[in-house]
Design a protein around this motif. Structure first.
Motif, short mmCIF file in Angstrom:
data_model
loop_
_atom_site.label_atom_id
_atom_site.label_comp_id
_atom_site.label_asym_id
_atom_site.label_seq_id
_atom_site.Cartn_x
_atom_site.Cartn_y
_atom_site.Cartn_z
N THR A 39 0.84 -1.20 0.00
CA THR A 39 0.00 0.00 0.00
C THR A 39 0.87 1.25 0.00
OG1 THR A 39 -1.78 -1.16 1.17
CG2 THR A 39 -1.82 1.24 1.25
N GLY A 40 1.91 1.25 0.83
CA GLY A 40 2.83 2.37 0.86
C GLY A 40 3.54 2.56 -0.47
N LEU A 41 3.90 1.45 -1.10
CA LEU A 41 4.57 1.50 -2.40
C LEU A 41 3.69 2.17 -3.46
CD1 LEU A 41 7.31 0.41 -3.49
CD2 LEU A 41 6.07 -1.61 -4.28
N ALA A 42 2.37 1.99 -3.33
CA ALA A 42 1.43 2.54 -4.32
C ALA A 42 0.97 3.95 -3.99
CB ALA A 42 0.21 1.62 -4.42
N MET A 43 1.33 4.44 -2.80
CA MET A 43 0.83 5.76 -2.37
C MET A 43 1.45 6.91 -3.13
SD MET A 43 0.39 6.35 1.69
CE MET A 43 0.09 8.09 1.42
N LYS A 44 0.66 7.95 -3.36
CA LYS A 44 1.17 9.21 -3.88
C LYS A 44 1.76 10.00 -2.70
CE LYS A 44 -2.47 9.58 -7.39
NZ LYS A 44 -3.63 10.38 -7.83
N SER A 45 2.84 10.71 -2.95
CA SER A 45 3.46 11.52 -1.90
C SER A 45 3.30 13.00 -2.28
CB SER A 45 4.94 11.17 -1.75
OG SER A 45 5.09 9.82 -1.39
N GLU A 46 2.16 13.55 -1.94
CA GLU A 46 1.86 14.93 -2.34
C GLU A 46 2.17 15.95 -1.25
OE1 GLU A 46 -2.23 14.66 -3.43
OE2 GLU A 46 -1.79 13.84 -5.42
N SER A 47 2.51 15.50 -0.07
CA SER A 47 2.83 16.41 1.04
C SER A 47 3.82 15.73 1.97
CB SER A 47 1.56 16.77 1.82
OG SER A 47 1.06 15.63 2.51
N LYS A 48 4.35 16.50 2.91
CA LYS A 48 5.29 15.95 3.88
C LYS A 48 4.63 14.86 4.71
CE LYS A 48 8.56 17.37 7.48
NZ LYS A 48 9.08 18.51 8.28
N ALA A 49 3.37 15.08 5.12
CA ALA A 49 2.64 14.09 5.92
C ALA A 49 2.44 12.80 5.13
CB ALA A 49 1.30 14.65 6.36
N ASP A 50 2.12 12.95 3.82
CA ASP A 50 1.95 11.77 2.97
C ASP A 50 3.25 10.98 2.84
OD1 ASP A 50 -0.67 12.49 2.63
OD2 ASP A 50 -0.46 13.17 0.56
N ARG A 51 4.35 11.70 2.75
CA ARG A 51 5.65 11.02 2.66
C ARG A 51 5.95 10.25 3.94
NH1 ARG A 51 6.82 15.72 -0.35
NH2 ARG A 51 7.65 16.86 1.45
N TRP A 52 5.54 10.80 5.08
CA TRP A 52 5.70 10.10 6.36
C TRP A 52 4.87 8.81 6.38
CZ3 TRP A 52 8.98 9.85 10.14
CH2 TRP A 52 9.81 10.94 10.42
N ILE A 53 3.61 8.91 5.92
CA ILE A 53 2.75 7.71 5.88
C ILE A 53 3.39 6.65 4.99
CG2 ILE A 53 0.49 6.77 5.28
CD1 ILE A 53 -0.67 9.61 5.66
N LYS A 54 3.79 7.07 3.80
CA LYS A 54 4.39 6.14 2.83
C LYS A 54 5.63 5.45 3.43
CE LYS A 54 6.23 6.10 -1.90
NZ LYS A 54 5.17 5.38 -2.62
N CYS A 55 6.48 6.26 4.05
CA CYS A 55 7.71 5.73 4.64
C CYS A 55 7.42 4.77 5.80
CB CYS A 55 8.58 6.90 5.12
SG CYS A 55 10.18 6.40 5.78
N LEU A 56 6.54 5.18 6.70
CA LEU A 56 6.19 4.34 7.85
C LEU A 56 5.56 3.02 7.41
CD1 LEU A 56 4.74 7.03 10.30
CD2 LEU A 56 6.81 5.65 10.66
N MET A 57 4.69 3.08 6.39
CA MET A 57 4.02 1.86 5.90
C MET A 57 5.02 0.90 5.26
SD MET A 57 0.33 2.94 4.33
CE MET A 57 -1.03 2.20 5.21
N MET A 58 5.92 1.45 4.46
CA MET A 58 6.87 0.57 3.79
C MET A 58 7.88 -0.04 4.77
SD MET A 58 7.48 2.51 0.15
CE MET A 58 8.50 1.17 -0.48
N ILE A 59 8.35 0.75 5.73
CA ILE A 59 9.25 0.21 6.75
C ILE A 59 8.54 -0.84 7.59
CG2 ILE A 59 10.58 0.77 8.82
CD1 ILE A 59 11.20 3.49 7.53
N HIS A 60 7.24 -0.63 7.85
CA HIS A 60 6.45 -1.60 8.61
C HIS A 60 6.45 -2.97 7.94
CE1 HIS A 60 2.67 -3.48 10.14
NE2 HIS A 60 3.12 -3.00 11.28
N GLY A 61 6.66 -2.98 6.63
CA GLY A 61 6.71 -4.25 5.91
C GLY A 61 7.80 -5.18 6.41
N VAL A 62 8.84 -4.63 7.05
CA VAL A 62 9.93 -5.44 7.60
C VAL A 62 9.42 -6.41 8.67
CG1 VAL A 62 12.12 -5.33 8.88
CG2 VAL A 62 11.66 -3.69 7.06
N PHE A 63 8.32 -6.04 9.36
CA PHE A 63 7.76 -6.91 10.40
C PHE A 63 7.36 -8.27 9.85
CE2 PHE A 63 7.30 -2.83 12.53
CZ PHE A 63 7.56 -3.14 13.86
#
Length: 201
Positions: free
Chosen positions: A126-150
């Motif tokens: 989901t994070g991989l598919a997200m658009k990063s249109e703002s700083k907050a969106d970039r945080w969501i994208k980053c947190l979601m993709m890193i969460h994949g390590v779990f």
């Protein structure tokens, strides 16, 4: 409606993760099981919102994120519905306890880990598919993709026997600390997603 539903889902995610942390601290197991069944509902609603926003060229990743969220939900509902019904209400044989009782490091405990492994894969795609249109969106994208390590820990560690001493006091405390760490990590995802879906497009 396409933004209201995922926003409600993000609110459910935020509230349930927060309550889960509180219930873990005060050792209110029944409450933690209930919120664990509400979390997948909110998570699927939230993920569906990100899926709806995804561009055509990343739709495969968004589809995978949605599919893994459904697998996660099915596994979690099976685990915690069993805990709040059969395990809590019925007298069981020793063999049944070994299979069903989450607190004894049972088969359902491992299914729970597998479920959260599926959630980790869902957040990654989901994070991989997200658009990063703002700083907050970039945080969501980053947190979601890193969460994949779990996923690695949730999928591989049960096979190593790392959780066989789950029932012991020290192991239980370590497990609680690990779950509180996860709550602290995942809560911002829900909160930032709630803000994301509240913005006008």
């Amino acid at each position: 409606m396409n933004r209201l539903i995922p926003r409600i889902g993000a609110a459910i995610v935020s509230i349930t993760v927060f309550l889960f942390a509180i219930f873990m601290i005060v050792n209110f197991l029944f409450g933690s099981y209930i919120v664990c069944m509400l979390l997948p509902i909110g998570y699927m609603m939230m993920t569906a919102g990100f899926h709806d926003e995804s561009a055509k060229n990343v739709r495969v990743s968004a589809n995978l994120g949605m599919a893994f969220s459904v697998i996660y939900a099915v596994l979690i509902f099976l685990v915690y519905f069993a805990q709040t019904t059969s395990v809590r209400l019925e007298e069981m044989s020793i063999q049944a306890v070994k299979l069903l009782d989450y607190q004894r490091g049972s088969l359902l405990f491992y299914y729970d880990l597998l479920g959260y492994g599926m959630m980790a894969l869902s957040t990654f795609f989901t994070g991989l598919a997200m658009k990063s249109e703002s700083k907050a969106d970039r945080w969501i994208k980053c947190l979601m993709m890193i969460h994949g390590v779990f996923f690695i820990g949730c999928f591989i560690m049960p096979m190593t026997g790392a959780f066989t001493s789950m029932a012991s006091g020290e192991s239980s405390k370590s497990g609680t600390i690990a779950l509180l760490f996860w709550c602290a990590y995942f809560l911002p995802i829900g909160a930032l997603s709630f803000r994301h879906f509240g913005k006008e497009k």
